[in-house]
Design an enzyme around this catalytic site. Structure first.
Site, PDB file in Angstrom:
ATOM      1  N   ALA A   1      38.262  -4.740  28.682  1.00 10.35           N
ATOM      2  CA  ALA A   1      37.358  -5.841  28.313  1.00 10.35           C
ATOM      3  C   ALA A   1      36.798  -6.506  29.547  1.00 10.35           C
ATOM      4  O   ALA A   1      37.312  -6.335  30.652  1.00 10.35           O
ATOM      5  CB  ALA A   1      38.111  -6.868  27.468  1.00 10.35           C
ATOM      6  N   ASN A   2      35.732  -7.265  29.361  1.00 12.56           N
ATOM      7  CA  ASN A   2      35.240  -8.173  30.387  1.00 12.56           C
ATOM      8  C   ASN A   2      35.812  -9.562  30.107  1.00 12.56           C
ATOM      9  O   ASN A   2      36.149  -9.878  28.972  1.00 12.56           O
ATOM     10  CB  ASN A   2      33.717  -8.272  30.339  1.00 12.56           C
ATOM     11  N   ARG A   3      35.856 -10.390  31.131  1.00 10.62           N
ATOM     12  CA  ARG A   3      36.328 -11.755  30.975  1.00 10.62           C
ATOM     13  C   ARG A   3      35.212 -12.574  30.333  1.00 10.62           C
ATOM     14  O   ARG A   3      34.095 -12.599  30.853  1.00 10.62           O
ATOM     15  CB  ARG A   3      36.623 -12.298  32.369  1.00 10.62           C
TER      16      ARG A   3
END
Ligand code: C5P
Length: 217
Positions: A29-31
């Protein structure tokens, strides 16, 4: 019309991260907290728009008057966006993962079983660029660009490459991620506006004012 300047308009907002499963318990995932996108959806609803919010996995309440579609992966997000078209305005705030794992394990990968094999990744669809090239391209297509350096320079390139009308470049070198404030630069065909640091709700209401003005001209 003065108080509900977006009455009669349909606004699409994407927000949050996407999760790309590796196995049933792990993901890439991305933050992203989703706060900025949710604030924009809320501000657009307050301005009278019909709002569809396509949200990745986040722990945020649905703003009043907003239709929410929850998704997990980038490919699900793309499908939800396409099902929502046509819209007048799209604000793509989601931090979409760039890749997904091609062969997701059906069972938890065990360390004791020799651990994980190299993951094969494939590129995710670029949802913003897809809209930019679409025959159903919204009248106003707005992307976000989180950068840690050369913020405006990269945003200008992204605006052109993805066919967006505006890119909201945000400088994430400080405490923006998960925080309540944002420092943004609005990159349009006419140039760059540098907005002062403000909270994410204020960024949202200013952006919605800017959108209302653009649509009324
Ligand atoms: O290229 P980058 O990820 O920095 O671009 C950011 C912008 O593009 C954001 O508006 C984001 O929501 C959008 N985007 C997208 N689909 C992707 C990657 C980014 O819609 N796969």
């Amino acid at each position: 019309p003065l108080h509900r300047p977006l009455y009669g308009r349909h606004v699409l907002v994407t927000a949050g991260p996407t999760h790309e499963p590796i196995d049933p318990v792990r993901y890439i995932a991305n933050r992203s907290s989703g706060k900025q996108g949710f604030a924009i959806a809320e501000a657009a609803a307050v301005a009278g728009a019909r709002v569809t919010l396509v949200a990745g996995p986040v722990h945020l309440p649905t703003p009043p008057g907003v239709d929410r579609i929850d998704v997990e992966t980038a490919r699900e997000m793309e499908e939800a966006v396409n099902q929502t078209l046509p819209v007048d305005v799209a604000v793509m705030v989601a931090a979409v993962a760039d890749w997904h794992v091609t062969r997701q394990a059906g069972q938890k990968i065990k360390k004791e079983g020799g651990g994980i094999a190299p993951l094969e990744l494939a590129e995710n669809p670029d949802i913003l660029a897809g809209l930019g090239a679409s025959v159903q391209k919204p009248r106003l297509l707005i992307g976000f660009a989180a950068e840690t350096h050369d913020v405006v320079h990269y945003a200008q390139g992204k605006r052109q490459r993805k066919g967006a009308d505006w890119i909201i470049a945000n400088d994430v070198s400080g405490d923006v991620m998960g925080g309540n404030h944002n420092t943004v630069h609005v990159v349009t065909a006419d140039g760059v506006e540098d907005w002062e640091r403000m909270d994410k709700e204020r960024v949202a209401t200013r952006l919605v004012e800017r959108i209302s003005n653009a649509l009324s001209h």
